[in-house]
Design a protein around this motif. Sequence first.
Motif, mmCIF file in Angstrom:
data_model
loop_
_atom_site.group_PDB
_atom_site.id
_atom_site.type_symbol
_atom_site.label_atom_id
_atom_site.label_comp_id
_atom_site.label_asym_id
_atom_site.label_seq_id
_atom_site.Cartn_x
_atom_site.Cartn_y
_atom_site.Cartn_z
ATOM 1 N N VAL B 9 -3.426 -8.567 0.478
ATOM 2 C CA VAL B 9 -4.669 -8.294 -0.515
ATOM 3 C C VAL B 9 -5.637 -7.319 0.382
ATOM 4 C CG1 VAL B 9 -6.324 -9.645 -1.554
ATOM 5 C CG2 VAL B 9 -4.207 -10.912 -0.650
ATOM 6 N N ASP B 10 -5.834 -6.249 -0.300
ATOM 7 C CA ASP B 10 -6.450 -5.273 0.118
ATOM 8 C C ASP B 10 -6.936 -4.199 -1.204
ATOM 9 O OD1 ASP B 10 -7.986 -3.024 1.579
ATOM 10 O OD2 ASP B 10 -6.919 -3.932 3.456
ATOM 11 N N ASP B 11 -8.247 -3.996 -1.297
ATOM 12 C CA ASP B 11 -8.609 -3.095 -2.196
ATOM 13 C C ASP B 11 -8.303 -1.530 -1.871
ATOM 14 O OD1 ASP B 11 -10.716 -3.157 -0.165
ATOM 15 O OD2 ASP B 11 -11.953 -2.065 -1.793
ATOM 16 N N SER B 12 -7.808 -1.552 -0.637
ATOM 17 C CA SER B 12 -7.701 0.019 -0.197
ATOM 18 C C SER B 12 -5.917 0.029 -0.531
ATOM 19 C CB SER B 12 -7.806 0.227 1.246
ATOM 20 O OG SER B 12 -7.274 1.296 1.986
ATOM 21 N N ARG B 13 -5.723 1.184 -1.195
ATOM 22 C CA ARG B 13 -4.339 1.358 -1.540
ATOM 23 C C ARG B 13 -3.631 1.874 -0.156
ATOM 24 N NH1 ARG B 13 -4.288 5.073 -6.663
ATOM 25 N NH2 ARG B 13 -2.207 5.328 -6.073
ATOM 26 N N THR B 14 -4.319 2.777 0.604
ATOM 27 C CA THR B 14 -3.875 3.311 1.747
ATOM 28 C C THR B 14 -3.501 1.864 2.942
ATOM 29 O OG1 THR B 14 -5.270 5.010 1.681
ATOM 30 C CG2 THR B 14 -4.315 4.730 3.910
ATOM 31 N N SER B 15 -4.212 1.071 2.760
ATOM 32 C CA SER B 15 -3.987 0.094 3.876
ATOM 33 C C SER B 15 -3.104 -1.051 3.212
ATOM 34 C CB SER B 15 -5.294 -0.942 3.890
ATOM 35 O OG SER B 15 -6.238 -0.320 4.535
#
Lengths: 189, 127
Positions: B9-15
Motif C-alpha cells: 500500500v503506497d500512493d507513490s508509484r515509484t515505491s
Amino acid sequence: VSRRELGGERERLALRVRELESENRQLTARCLAAEMRQESWLAQYVSTVRLHSSLRRREVLTALEEIIASLVGCEEAALYERSADTLRPVAGFGIDACRLEVVRIGEGLIGRTAAERRVYVAPCGAGSEGAVTACVPLVLDGRLTGALALFRLLAQKPALNNGDRQLLELLSTHAAVALEASSAAGQAS
Amino acid sequence: MARKKILLVDDSRTSLFMERMVLRGEPFDLLTAEDGLQALEIAVRERPDLVLMDIVMPRMDGLSALKALRARKETQNIPVIMVTTRGEGDNVEEAFASGCSDYVTKPIDPVELLSKIGNLVAQEVVA
C-alpha cells in the motif's frame, strides 16, 4: 598416537580454523558488496522505468520527486532549468521553488557544478540548513539543460553512498531526456 | 508450501514498483493499493498474509487504515509492516500502539525488508 603427533595435529587444525574464519570474513564482505550493488542497480532500474513511463511533464516531475525522496532519501530538493547563461528554479520538492534564487552558470556551487557537468556529492552529507548535499547537472547530447540540487536528507539517511552517486549520475542523463521529451510532447500537443 | 499473499500500500508509484521488484522472485502473490481506503477494501476481500503500508497517503492514511484493519474481526490478525518516510517518530510509536507488527524506513533496504517479511510470514505459518 604420541603426544607430539597430537600437538602437531592440533596446530594444523587451529591453522585451518583461522583460514576458514578468514575465508568466511572475505565471503561475507563480498556478499555485502554484492547486495549493495544489487540494491543500487535495482534503484537505477526503477528510476529509469519511472522517468520514461510518461510524456506528461507533471508525471515526470512526480516521478523525479518520488525517486529523490524514496530511493535517494532526500526530503528537500529543487529542479533548475537553463535559460541562456542562468539556471532558473522551476520546481521544489519539499521546498518552495519561489524562495530559491536564479543561479548564474559557473557561479556558486550549483552554477559551477552545472558548468563542469559533473555530479557533485558533499563528502559528509549536508552540513547546515539549506546547504547543498548534492548537485546533478542535467545534460542532453552534451548540452546543459538544467540542474537538480539536493539539500536536506531524511533524518535516517546520514550521507549519500556510492550507490546513490551512481543513481544521481543516471539521473543526470535520464532526467534530462525525460524532461526534454515531456516539454516537446507538451508543445506538440 | 502455499504462496503467501502480500498487500503493498503506497500512493507513490515509484515505491510500489520498488517493493514489487524487491519481492519479485519470492514465493509471494502481490496485491497493490494506492491509499488506506483501497487497502481496507482489498484486505477484507483478499485476506492477505501480510500488509506493507506507507503512512502518509491521501484519502485514508496508513495509521487510520491500520486501526481500521485491527478493528475488523476478519483482518485483525494480519501482520502489518509500516513504511515511514520523514519526521515520523511519533507516527511509529502510534503505529506500534495501534498494533503494527514492525516498520521499515525509506529508502527501503531490500535485505531488511525481506528479512522482516520472512519473519512475520514464518510466524504466521507456525501460528
